[in-house]
Design a protein around this motif. Structure first.
Motif, mmCIF file in Angstrom:
data_model
loop_
_atom_site.group_PDB
_atom_site.id
_atom_site.type_symbol
_atom_site.label_atom_id
_atom_site.label_comp_id
_atom_site.label_asym_id
_atom_site.label_seq_id
_atom_site.Cartn_x
_atom_site.Cartn_y
_atom_site.Cartn_z
ATOM 1 N N PHE A 77 0.834 -1.201 0.000
ATOM 2 C CA PHE A 77 0.000 0.000 0.000
ATOM 3 C C PHE A 77 0.870 1.254 0.000
ATOM 4 O O PHE A 77 0.597 2.197 -0.739
ATOM 5 N N ASP A 78 1.921 1.281 0.843
ATOM 6 C CA ASP A 78 2.819 2.439 0.887
ATOM 7 C C ASP A 78 3.468 2.684 -0.469
ATOM 8 O O ASP A 78 3.532 3.810 -0.952
ATOM 9 N N ASP A 80 2.443 1.717 -3.483
ATOM 10 C CA ASP A 80 1.456 2.171 -4.468
ATOM 11 C C ASP A 80 1.046 3.620 -4.209
ATOM 12 O O ASP A 80 0.866 4.405 -5.147
ATOM 13 N N PHE A 81 0.905 3.999 -2.945
ATOM 14 C CA PHE A 81 0.517 5.363 -2.582
ATOM 15 C C PHE A 81 1.599 6.361 -3.023
ATOM 16 O O PHE A 81 1.291 7.409 -3.608
#
Length: 92
Positions: A77-78, A80-81
């Motif tokens: 998630f980090d 991709d963010f």
């Protein structure tokens, strides 16, 4: 930030140098001894400037060799963010 920190420290050193000069002259110290003390007071300033210049050069070198593919993140998630933010800001 490097310029601002250097400028602020430079101004502080000018004030210190001037204050020491004025104080020591009022106290009647010999010029040679006064100059020696003021030069010793400048040593931390020069040391800080050398360290700051080294850090700036290191940062520029690190940025030149930065590759996004080699960045490690704690979670997908980090990653991709951050990637989405870069694409939104820079379009690539």
């Amino acid at each position: 930030l490097f310029l601002e920190a250097g400028l602020a420290l430079g101004l502080a050193m000018i004030y210190l140098h001037t204050t020491l000069n004025w104080t020591l002259r009022k106290m009647g110290w010999p010029l040679e001894l006064s100059m020696l003390l003021r030069l010793c007071a400048l040593h931390p300033f020069f040391h800080y400037c050398r360290r700051m210049l080294h850090e700036k050069r290191q940062m520029i070198c690190d940025l030149r060799h930065f590759q996004f593919a080699q960045v490690e993140c704690g979670s997908d998630f980090d990653r991709d963010f951050i990637h989405a933010g870069i694409r939104a800001w820079y379009g690539s």
